[in-house]
Design a protein around this motif. Structure first.
Motif, short mmCIF file in Angstrom:
data_model
loop_
_atom_site.label_atom_id
_atom_site.label_comp_id
_atom_site.label_asym_id
_atom_site.label_seq_id
_atom_site.Cartn_x
_atom_site.Cartn_y
_atom_site.Cartn_z
N ALA A 1 0.85 -1.20 0.00
CA ALA A 1 0.00 0.00 0.00
C ALA A 1 0.88 1.24 0.00
O ALA A 1 1.89 1.30 0.70
N ASN A 2 0.47 2.22 -0.78
CA ASN A 2 1.19 3.49 -0.74
C ASN A 2 0.52 4.41 0.27
O ASN A 2 -0.72 4.42 0.39
N PRO A 3 1.32 5.19 1.01
CA PRO A 3 0.75 6.00 2.09
C PRO A 3 -0.37 6.91 1.66
O PRO A 3 -1.35 7.10 2.41
N TYR B 1 -8.16 7.22 6.32
CA TYR B 1 -8.86 6.58 7.45
C TYR B 1 -9.89 5.57 6.94
O TYR B 1 -9.94 4.42 7.38
N LEU B 2 -10.70 6.00 5.95
CA LEU B 2 -11.76 5.11 5.45
C LEU B 2 -11.17 3.89 4.74
O LEU B 2 -11.68 2.78 4.88
N LYS B 3 -10.09 4.12 4.00
CA LYS B 3 -9.49 3.01 3.27
C LYS B 3 -8.95 1.97 4.26
O LYS B 3 -9.10 0.75 4.07
N ILE B 4 -8.34 2.44 5.33
CA ILE B 4 -7.79 1.51 6.32
C ILE B 4 -8.93 0.73 7.00
O ILE B 4 -8.83 -0.48 7.20
N LEU B 5 -10.02 1.44 7.30
CA LEU B 5 -11.19 0.74 7.88
C LEU B 5 -11.68 -0.35 6.93
O LEU B 5 -11.96 -1.48 7.35
N GLU B 6 -11.76 0.00 5.65
CA GLU B 6 -12.22 -0.97 4.63
C GLU B 6 -11.27 -2.16 4.57
O GLU B 6 -11.70 -3.31 4.54
N LEU B 7 -9.97 -1.86 4.54
CA LEU B 7 -8.99 -2.95 4.42
C LEU B 7 -9.07 -3.89 5.62
O LEU B 7 -8.89 -5.09 5.50
N LYS B 8 -9.34 -3.32 6.77
CA LYS B 8 -9.38 -4.14 8.00
C LYS B 8 -10.53 -5.14 7.92
O LYS B 8 -10.49 -6.18 8.59
N LEU C 1 0.22 -5.39 6.15
CA LEU C 1 0.36 -4.28 5.22
C LEU C 1 1.83 -4.02 4.97
O LEU C 1 2.65 -3.99 5.91
N SER C 2 2.17 -3.84 3.70
CA SER C 2 3.53 -3.46 3.34
C SER C 2 3.44 -2.03 2.82
O SER C 2 2.94 -1.80 1.71
N ARG D 1 -6.08 1.04 13.93
CA ARG D 1 -7.24 0.28 13.44
C ARG D 1 -7.00 -1.22 13.54
O ARG D 1 -7.79 -2.01 13.05
N GLY D 2 -5.89 -1.63 14.13
CA GLY D 2 -5.73 -3.04 14.47
C GLY D 2 -4.81 -3.86 13.58
O GLY D 2 -4.75 -5.09 13.73
N PHE D 3 -4.10 -3.23 12.64
CA PHE D 3 -3.11 -4.02 11.88
C PHE D 3 -1.89 -4.25 12.77
O PHE D 3 -1.24 -3.29 13.21
N GLU D 4 -1.60 -5.50 13.03
CA GLU D 4 -0.53 -5.83 13.97
C GLU D 4 0.70 -6.37 13.27
O GLU D 4 1.65 -6.83 13.91
N ASN D 5 0.67 -6.39 11.96
CA ASN D 5 1.81 -6.89 11.19
C ASN D 5 2.04 -5.91 10.04
O ASN D 5 1.39 -5.99 9.00
#
Ligand code: SF4
Length: 377
Positions: free
Chosen positions: A93-95, A100-107, A114-115, A148-152
């Motif tokens: 993913a590019n920064p 915020y919404l995209k990260i919620l969606e991805l979760k 996420l790289s 948002r909970g990404f732990e890796n």
């Protein structure tokens, strides 16, 4: 154990150093996704029912996909392959895409790693490399993904940037440490001929950083990360305990993988296959039932050399018994003199059953590996 790589060949803009396959026109995105799904179906037997332990969305810029598109691809893969319930599923993913919404969606998708393509925390470097994001977007993308909970999370960094002073590079690495990511991939900037930097270099407008400065930055990176609990498990890859990239590690340990999408590579133990690196022709080939790819059957010499080249770059090193069992070669005898020379120069360690690079050896990994090729090309 097997892996699946999905190449998403679109980017918002071309970074000046990049020679990956991508297009900045997204016109064919829907047809491309349909073609990738068709390819997955066409090649569902490639992995011979091995359980898929890793799925990797690379590119290009996979974060240009929306959550529905990611779900659609993953559902299709889950339907056609046996995927482990604990599979590592990485999305590059590019920064600037990680709002915020995209990260919620991805979760809410099965993506669990996420790289993030940070490259630098300095606006000067990002502008110079023509990255689409700025430093505060990089900062936000990491923090918000964590919240948002990404732990890796892994981030990419680039060193050997002309004009990047040593102390500034250290600040970049320290910033990555302070942000408490689990994994860092750090690459020395290379100037490839067919890139914007390659053209600037040909015109004499830029010069690569001197080897000594580059080596100094590499060693400082290594020392700083080691002091902060990171393990260097491959020349360019560092992780907190047990947070290795399972996908990349599988490349280095000989696992089979299926590559979907234009330019994607596949490996099934005996041969390598790579799709055409052209979006229009890739789509046309799939749509017309004649996928365009090339195949290379790997002979023993190539497999031997590839094993040496990849394993010497890792902390696991070269397994002497494996070479004996697989290729019938006792490297400790056949390369005795060469091994002793590198050992005496402090570049290699040979203990019992394993050949590993020392810190100094890491600076010359590729040259040492090619000198150890038992069957010279
Ligand atoms: S975003 Fe990644 S793939 Fe796209 S041009 Fe930049 S470096 Fe290359």
């Amino acid at each position: 154990m097997a892996g699946i790589y999905i190449h998403i060949p679109f980017c918002k803009q071309a970074c000046h150093y990049c020679d990956f396959h991508f297009s900045t026109s997204l016109r064919s995105k829907d047809r491309m996704l349909a073609a990738i799904l068709s390819e997955a179906q066409l090649r569902k037997t490639y992995l011979e029912n091995q359980t898929v332990e890793t799925i990797y969305f690379g590119g290009g810029t996979p974060s240009l996909l929306n959550a529905d598109e990611i779900h659609r691809i993953l559902d299709w893969i889950f339907r056609h392959f046996t995927v482990s319930p604990s599979a590592e599923i990485t999305l590059e993913a590019n920064p600037d895409d990680l709002t915020y919404l995209k990260i919620l969606e991805l979760k809410r998708t099965p993506v669990n790693r996420l790289s993030i393509g940070v490259q630098s925390f300095r606006n000067e470097d990002l502008l110079w490399m023509n990255r689409a994001h700025n430093a505060s977007q990089a900062d936000y993308a990491i923090k918000c993904s964590q919240d948002r909970g990404f732990e890796n999370i892994t981030i990419d960094l680039i060193y050997s940037i002309p004009g990047l002073a040593h102390h500034t590079w250290i600040q970049n690495v320290q910033k990555a440490v302070d942000m408490e990511v689990q994994h860092i991939s750090a690459y020395s900037l290379t100037i490839e001929a067919k890139t914007a930097f390659g053209h600037q270099y040909a015109r004499g407008e830029i010069q690569p950083v001197a080897d000594t400065a580059s080596e100094e930055q590499f060693l400082s990176l290594r020392h700083l990360l080691q002091r902060n609990g990171f393990e260097q498990y491959e020349v360019s890859n560092f992780c907190k305990p047990n947070m290795h990239s399972r996908h990349n590690s599988s490349y280095w340990t000989g696992a089979h993988y299926l590559g979907l999408g234009p330019s994607a590579h596949s490996f099934n133990g005996t041969g390598r296959q790579w799709n055409i690196a052209n979006n229009a022709q890739y789509i046309k080939g799939i749509e017309e039932g004649f996928p365009m790819f090339e195949v290379e059957v790997l002979d023993e010499k190539t497999r031997y050399n590839e094993y040496l080249m990849t394993r010497l770059r890792t902390s696991w090193g070269v397994d002497v018994s494996y070479l004996m069992h697989t290729f019938g070669v006792d490297i400790l005898s056949t390369e005795k003199e060469q091994l002793e020379t590198w050992q005496n120069n402090g570049l290699l360690l040979v203990d019992n059953n394993t050949i590993r690079l020392t810190e100094q050896g890491l600076l010359h990994a590729d040259r040492i590996a090619s000198d150890l090729f038992i069957v010279k090309s």
